[in-house]
Design a protein around this motif. Structure first.
Motif, PDB file in Angstrom:
ATOM      1  N   ALA A   1       0.812  -1.220   0.000  1.00  0.00           N
ATOM      2  CA  ALA A   1       0.000   0.000   0.000  1.00  0.00           C
ATOM      3  C   ALA A   1       0.843   1.267   0.000  1.00  0.00           C
ATOM      4  O   ALA A   1       0.385   2.332  -0.442  1.00  0.00           O
ATOM      5  N   SER A   2       2.070   1.164   0.483  1.00  0.00           N
ATOM      6  CA  SER A   2       2.915   2.351   0.597  1.00  0.00           C
ATOM      7  C   SER A   2       3.827   2.563  -0.610  1.00  0.00           C
ATOM      8  O   SER A   2       4.554   3.553  -0.667  1.00  0.00           O
ATOM      9  N   GLN A   3       3.793   1.655  -1.569  1.00  0.00           N
ATOM     10  CA  GLN A   3       4.701   1.739  -2.707  1.00  0.00           C
ATOM     11  C   GLN A   3       4.213   2.735  -3.760  1.00  0.00           C
ATOM     12  O   GLN A   3       3.010   2.932  -3.944  1.00  0.00           O
ATOM     13  N   LYS A   4       5.157   3.310  -4.474  1.00  0.00           N
ATOM     14  CA  LYS A   4       4.815   4.244  -5.540  1.00  0.00           C
ATOM     15  C   LYS A   4       3.943   3.577  -6.598  1.00  0.00           C
ATOM     16  O   LYS A   4       3.038   4.192  -7.162  1.00  0.00           O
ATOM     17  N   GLU A   5       4.245   2.317  -6.887  1.00  0.00           N
ATOM     18  CA  GLU A   5       3.484   1.587  -7.895  1.00  0.00           C
ATOM     19  C   GLU A   5       1.998   1.593  -7.564  1.00  0.00           C
ATOM     20  O   GLU A   5       1.138   1.792  -8.435  1.00  0.00           O
ATOM     21  N   THR A   6       1.683   1.386  -6.281  1.00  0.00           N
ATOM     22  CA  THR A   6       0.292   1.370  -5.848  1.00  0.00           C
ATOM     23  C   THR A   6      -0.328   2.748  -5.941  1.00  0.00           C
ATOM     24  O   THR A   6      -1.428   2.923  -6.485  1.00  0.00           O
ATOM     25  N   GLN A   7       0.360   3.739  -5.403  1.00  0.00           N
ATOM     26  CA  GLN A   7      -0.209   5.083  -5.394  1.00  0.00           C
ATOM     27  C   GLN A   7      -0.311   5.664  -6.799  1.00  0.00           C
ATOM     28  O   GLN A   7      -1.217   6.444  -7.093  1.00  0.00           O
ATOM     29  N   ARG A   8       0.589   5.276  -7.696  1.00  0.00           N
ATOM     30  CA  ARG A   8       0.476   5.735  -9.080  1.00  0.00           C
ATOM     31  C   ARG A   8      -0.765   5.117  -9.733  1.00  0.00           C
ATOM     32  O   ARG A   8      -1.492   5.788 -10.470  1.00  0.00           O
ATOM     33  N   ALA A   9      -1.010   3.833  -9.452  1.00  0.00           N
ATOM     34  CA  ALA A   9      -2.198   3.172 -10.005  1.00  0.00           C
ATOM     35  C   ALA A   9      -3.475   3.840  -9.502  1.00  0.00           C
ATOM     36  O   ALA A   9      -4.431   4.035 -10.265  1.00  0.00           O
TER      37      ALA A   9
END
Length: 446
Positions: A358-366
């Motif tokens: 949940a804290s990864q850039k990949e998640t927040q970018r999605a």
């Protein structure tokens, strides 16, 4: 159709201020273990408002879906469901488990509290940070660890928002607040003060190119969330702060000097003043009137930009300005976050998902790609801003805002304050009306 997460705080906050707040107060008074916190806005995205058409795993009529056989279950709503599923699948593959993201289209928080209490709820829920107070009070969520490295890359307002009683209870995913949207054909330059805004807007009215200088939704019952930038600029506050930065519910600001000054400014802008504020401008028509070119400025959120773009308006975005010589305008900031259910069936995996995936850039970018709301990771905001400068402007406005209080006591504040502000805009005595609102709130808090 605008979904729950494309029209976040506007819809979210109104539910916070009205229906959900009333339910909160009722549940708190009754001692019920399933407290309903003010619905989150926004924040950040309107978790309590209706989502889009039915999606995989969605139950009808706002009912909670059956948990099913998945090892790890996440509840969310709107476009984030589709955005999260690939991330959940990847996490599942890496950990040898099955993960399902389920949609709860309406009453997400209520359904979560009820299902969690019975042990049939999800392991993780995604929702607004201003749920936290009541969720904690009702034992529905566990603290979430945010490492020093993660905290360093999150916007400070995001970590502040998920901190309650000295502990962090959610992993921030996005931030949002009100901004000023202007029709550049009517107002080419961003105003430096609210007085500059009115001058430019009134000039457009005088020239016959606009019908109103400003659309700031008030409505007949008021909307304290939308009035917050003006209320704060004039010195108004809701609750004071203790030395540790937490809210002091014994220090109610409504009815005190700053709120009286704010009431005076609202009166000046109301029906008996410049008419910049009107109870005829509401959530039902504010965006539509702006998109028809009838007003030079609109106070709203980044969730409104989709419709503005579709209308072909050449728009500009900036922070809501404060009154000249007074405090900066500080809107409420909403933070969408991931929470770990206290009675989830796989709490270990839930904690790992929230602390890592949940804290990864990949998640927040999605998530950003799905809803176009600024990420909570500061470095990702800068990356996104290279192709979407609006996101940077909106993120900066949110970063300078005040986290929407997650206190259960807010249930007693929203309606009386909003109603007082609407009455003042309509011509009621500013000082007496605001003082009465303070007395009403104080009485409800006893």
């Amino acid at each position: 159709m605008r979904t729950a997460l494309t029209k976040p705080l506007a819809r979210k906050a109104r539910l916070s201020l009205t229906t959900a707040a009333a339910v909160s107060l009722m549940l708190l008074a009754s001692g019920c273990s399933g407290g309903q916190a003010p619905a989150g806005g926004a924040s950040g995205a309107a978790s309590e408002s209706a989502a889009a058409a039915p999606q995989t795993g969605e139950a009808a009529s706002g009912e909670a879906p059956a948990r099913g056989d998945a090892d790890l279950v996440i509840w969310a709503n709107g476009p984030v469901v589709q955005a999260l599923q690939p991330i959940a699948d990847k996490f599942g593959e890496e950990n040898g488990i099955t993960v399902e993201v389920q949609t709860v289209a309406t009453e997400l928080q209520t359904n979560f509290v009820t299902a969690n209490a019975s042990g049939n709820g999800p392991d993780i829920v995604m929702g607004a940070h201003d749920w936290i107070g009541n969720l904690v009070q009702n034992g529905a969520i566990d603290p979430v660890q945010i490492t020093a490295e993660q905290k360093a890359d999150l916007l400070p307002v995001a970590t502040d928002a998920v901190t309650y009683n000295g502990q962090t209870y959610g992993m921030p995913a996005s931030v949002e607040s009100l901004v000023l949207i202007r029709n550049k054909a009517l107002a080419p330059e961003a105003p430096a003060s609210f007085e500059d805004l009115l001058a430019a807007g009134n000039a457009a009215v005088a020239a016959g190119t606009a019908e109103r200088a400003l659309n700031l939704q008030v409505g007949p019952k008021g909307d304290a969330y939308f009035m917050q930038p003006l209320y704060s600029s004039a010195g108004g506050y809701l609750f004071g702060k203790k030395a540790d930065g937490s809210f002091d519910t014994a220090d109610l600001g409504v009815g005190k000097e700053g709120s009286i000054a704010a009431a005076g400014k609202i009166a000046e802008l109301g029906e008996k003043g410049s008419k910049a504020l009107s109870t005829s401008v509401s959530a039902d028509n504010s965006i539509a009137l702006f998109n028809q070119g009838k007003t030079a400025f609109m106070v709203n959120g980044p969730w409104a930009l989709g419709d503005v773009k579709k209308a072909g308006i050449d728009y500009g975005l900036s922070a809501v300005p404060g009154f000249a010589g007074m405090e900066p305008a500080q809107p409420f900031t909403g933070v969408q976050s991931f929470y770990v259910a206290s009675k989830g069936k796989n709490k270990s995996f839930a904690e790992t998902f929230v602390q890592t995936a949940a804290s990864q850039k990949e998640t927040q970018r999605a998530l950003y790609e799905a809803v176009r709301i600024p990420p909570a990771i500061a470095s990702l905001v800068e990356e996104v801003a290279q192709t979407d400068p609006d996101t940077k402007i909106a993120a900066d406005a949110a970063a300078a805002g005040i986290p929407m209080p997650s206190l259960p006591q807010m249930a007693a504040v929203w309606a009386p304050l909003g109603q007082a502000e609407a009455a003042i805009a309509g011509g009621a005595d500013p000082a007496a009306t605001m003082e009465q609102a303070g007395q009403t709130i104080a009485g409800a808090l006893k």
